[in-house]
Design a protein around this motif. Structure first.
Motif, PDB file in Angstrom:
ATOM      1  N   CYS A 267      34.317  46.137 -77.709  1.00  0.00           N
ATOM      2  CA  CYS A 267      35.365  46.909 -78.569  1.00  0.00           C
ATOM      3  C   CYS A 267      36.796  47.274 -77.832  1.00  0.00           C
ATOM      4  N   GLU A 268      37.192  46.052 -76.852  1.00  0.00           N
ATOM      5  CA  GLU A 268      38.348  46.141 -76.349  1.00  0.00           C
ATOM      6  C   GLU A 268      38.815  44.516 -75.912  1.00  0.00           C
ATOM      7  N   LEU A 269      39.973  44.457 -76.496  1.00  0.00           N
ATOM      8  CA  LEU A 269      40.611  42.910 -76.307  1.00  0.00           C
ATOM      9  C   LEU A 269      42.159  43.359 -75.664  1.00  0.00           C
ATOM     10  N   LYS A 270      41.959  42.913 -74.458  1.00  0.00           N
ATOM     11  CA  LYS A 270      43.316  42.816 -73.763  1.00  0.00           C
ATOM     12  C   LYS A 270      44.144  41.502 -73.784  1.00  0.00           C
ATOM     13  N   ILE A 271      45.186  41.254 -74.183  1.00  0.00           N
ATOM     14  CA  ILE A 271      46.008  39.947 -73.968  1.00  0.00           C
ATOM     15  C   ILE A 271      47.057  39.936 -73.199  1.00  0.00           C
ATOM     16  N   PHE A 272      47.262  39.239 -72.179  1.00  0.00           N
ATOM     17  CA  PHE A 272      48.695  39.253 -71.505  1.00  0.00           C
ATOM     18  C   PHE A 272      49.430  38.449 -72.293  1.00  0.00           C
ATOM     19  N   ASN A 273      50.642  38.841 -72.466  1.00  0.00           N
ATOM     20  CA  ASN A 273      51.355  38.344 -73.311  1.00  0.00           C
ATOM     21  C   ASN A 273      52.316  37.411 -72.433  1.00  0.00           C
ATOM     22  N   TYR A 274      52.291  36.007 -72.134  1.00  0.00           N
ATOM     23  CA  TYR A 274      52.866  35.159 -71.430  1.00  0.00           C
ATOM     24  C   TYR A 274      54.233  34.617 -72.127  1.00  0.00           C
ATOM     25  N   ALA A 275      53.983  34.483 -73.536  1.00  0.00           N
ATOM     26  CA  ALA A 275      55.029  33.952 -74.398  1.00  0.00           C
ATOM     27  C   ALA A 275      55.216  34.869 -75.574  1.00  0.00           C
ATOM     28  N   ASN A 276      56.235  35.009 -76.443  1.00  0.00           N
ATOM     29  CA  ASN A 276      56.500  35.368 -77.641  1.00  0.00           C
ATOM     30  C   ASN A 276      55.029  35.077 -78.554  1.00  0.00           C
ATOM     31  N   SER A 277      54.889  35.959 -79.302  1.00  0.00           N
ATOM     32  CA  SER A 277      53.609  35.928 -80.290  1.00  0.00           C
ATOM     33  C   SER A 277      53.878  34.820 -81.480  1.00  0.00           C
ATOM     34  N   VAL A 278      53.111  33.932 -81.634  1.00  0.00           N
ATOM     35  CA  VAL A 278      53.303  32.959 -82.405  1.00  0.00           C
ATOM     36  C   VAL A 278      52.283  33.011 -83.478  1.00  0.00           C
ATOM     37  N   ILE A 279      51.371  34.069 -83.584  1.00  0.00           N
ATOM     38  CA  ILE A 279      50.380  34.103 -84.566  1.00  0.00           C
ATOM     39  C   ILE A 279      50.813  34.625 -85.918  1.00  0.00           C
ATOM     40  N   SER A 280      50.457  34.213 -87.242  1.00  0.00           N
ATOM     41  CA  SER A 280      51.047  34.470 -88.337  1.00  0.00           C
ATOM     42  C   SER A 280      50.259  35.856 -88.595  1.00  0.00           C
ATOM     43  N   SER A 281      51.025  36.675 -89.573  1.00  0.00           N
ATOM     44  CA  SER A 281      50.379  37.772 -90.263  1.00  0.00           C
ATOM     45  C   SER A 281      49.197  37.514 -91.090  1.00  0.00           C
TER      46      SER A 281
END
Length: 496
Positions: A409-423
């Motif tokens: 139920c919990e996903l933590k993501i450390f953002n080392y770069a700008n998000s590149v995932i599409s909508s």
């Protein structure tokens, strides 16, 4: 006519608001009873706020001026005679004896608060001594004491030096938590050892290899010591080991922090009831003691955190082979493929995991999710830094959606770069999450570097997708700074 809740009910309700300072402050304005209950909770630990926020200096001065108003007339006259002038919030008598509500006292925090308001260090020490003397006379039951001779404040790039005479403090007989330097006056440790026997948590910062017999005696005399933190950069805790070892049956949490190859921690093997172990070292040389520790069985160990350097790979894998089945939370700051596979193999009962995976190690994430069927939370890095390509964001979401266990139920993501995932990719993930058999709300937490704003780096379309599925109750989305995440996850040695 409105129903009036009994005072006991209000007390119990307000206790749940202890961390919600905004709501507690609003309760001050309702009526005298609500105000009294709120004040008692707010003043329990007056320095428990974000020191480096925009309002911190204003808050500090407000607290200091109230403390000055609480001083007895003799102390006020002493400050006046020495040309120390600090304004008070009102010329009228105070509504409450605020000092009597305090249960936590930080010598460093008081010194910094005063230093930020006064330019003269001599006068700062004078004010600090009068305030601490007032605390000693008026606090009937102190629960936490933090006392350091000096401490580095990274925000102001300055050392704060305590130049006080610690008074007799009868309220310290109820002390449960002590944080201090090893080189404090032996008289201070002797005074505590005479009245304080029920410490449950001790944190010691070792300086100059000075460990007095009085400190050893204080540790030895405790009846139910549970948590111990030892920190060494320019000192060693070797002399304290015999006193600490007397509590091998009661101590359940050990935290080692620093960088000193002379500070052995092989004595950990004595602590058969250990439930939590944190080792925060900055040099792999300091882990040579782990060579013996790898074979020790801790049947009750549930939490293992090694947030910086780690032991040799073969040592940590052997340790997990012996102790992995009982682990519920694992945090390792350095990783590789063999370690990831070992976690999946030896730690089937994990509920929370921090793991570092490279761009070509997606299969490890899949294996961990399949093998650790009790997993509820995972933290992963994505993007690219100067040396490592981490897992791509899109592949992380796809793997989580397909292979995460029912309780996840919990996903933590450390953002080392700008998000590149599409909508579209993000919406596809949310749709798949909605169709899971387990209808758990997903907490999606993006961790950014201090000062960065995740919202500046993502498109309006992605924001629309996030807002849509938040409204549908599919996901709870938030961002937090890496500094806050480090503090929460690693529980390092912090001074307050």
């Amino acid at each position: 006519m409105a129903c009036k809740l009994p005072t006991d009910c209000l007390n119990e309700i307000f206790e749940y608001l202890e961390e919600d300072k905004f709501t507690l402050h609003s309760c001050l304005l309702v009526n005298h009873l609500w105000c009294e209950i709120s004040v008692r909770i707010l003043w329990r630990n007056i320095l428990n706020f974000k020191f480096h926020s925009k309002r911190s200096f204003k808050v500090e001065f407000s607290i200091l001026s109230t403390l000055i108003a609480c001083l007895p007339d003799e102390s006020k006259k002493h400050l006046y005679d020495n040309k120390v002038f600090i304004s008070t919030p009102t010329s009228k008598p105070l509504l409450f004896n605020y000092v009597s509500f305090c249960k936590a006292l930080s010598i460093f925090g008081i010194n910094r608060m005063i230093d930020n308001s006064l330019s003269s260090k001599d006068k700062s020490s004078l004010v600090a001594n009068e305030i601490i003397k007032m605390f000693a006379n008026q606090i009937s039951s102190l629960k936490k004491l933090t006392y350091h001779i000096y401490c580095f404040d990274s925000y102001n790039n300055n050392y704060y030096v305590s130049n006080i005479t610690f008074p007799h403090f009868s309220g310290a007989r109820d002390l449960l938590e002590l944080c201090c330097n090893s080189n404090l006056s032996s008289d201070f440790f002797y005074q505590l050892s005479q009245i304080c026997r029920n410490l449950q948590s001790i944190s010691i910062d070792f300086n100059d290899n000075i460990v007095s017999n009085e400190l050893k005696e204080l540790i030895s005399l405790q009846n139910n010591l549970k948590h111990l933190t030892l920190s060494a950069f320019d000192g060693s805790w070797a002399d304290i080991i015999p006193a600490v070892s007397k509590h091998s049956r009661t101590i359940t949490k050990l935290n080692f922090y620093g960088s000193d190859s002379n500070s052995t921690f092989s004595f950990i093997s004595l602590f058969s009831n250990l439930q939590e172990l944190i080792i925060s070292f900055f040099d792999a040389v300091d882990f040579e003691n782990f060579k013996k520790l790898q074979y020790v069985n801790f049947p009750k160990l549930q939490i293992l955190k090694i947030p910086y350097e780690r032991p040799k790979l073969e040592y940590i894998i052997k340790f997990l082979e012996i102790n992995g089945k009982t682990l519920k939370k694992l945090y390792i700051g350095e990783s590789d493929k063999d370690l990831g596979l070992s976690i999946a193999k030896f730690c089937p009962n994990l509920k929370s995991l921090f793991i570092i995976l490279k761009n070509d190690e997606l299969d490890i994430l899949k294996t961990v999710l399949i093998n650790c069927q009790y997993l509820e939370s995972i933290k992963i890095w994505y993007g690219k830094d100067y040396f490592i390509d981490y897992l791509p964001e899109k592949e992380i979401f796809e793997t989580i959606a397909k292979y995460s266990p029912n309780n996840f139920c919990e996903l933590k993501i450390f953002n080392y770069a700008n998000s590149v995932i599409s909508s579209d990719d993000l919406e596809s993930f949310f749709i798949r999450w909605e169709k899971r058999i387990s209808k758990k709300l997903l907490s999606l937490i993006i961790i950014v570097n201090e000062g960065d704003n995740y919202y500046d780096n993502i498109s309006s379309k992605i924001l629309e997708v996030i807002e849509k599925y938040e409204d549908l109750g599919t996901v709870k989305f938030l961002t937090k700074s890496n500094d806050k995440e480090i503090k929460e996850e690693e529980e390092d040695y912090y001074y307050y």
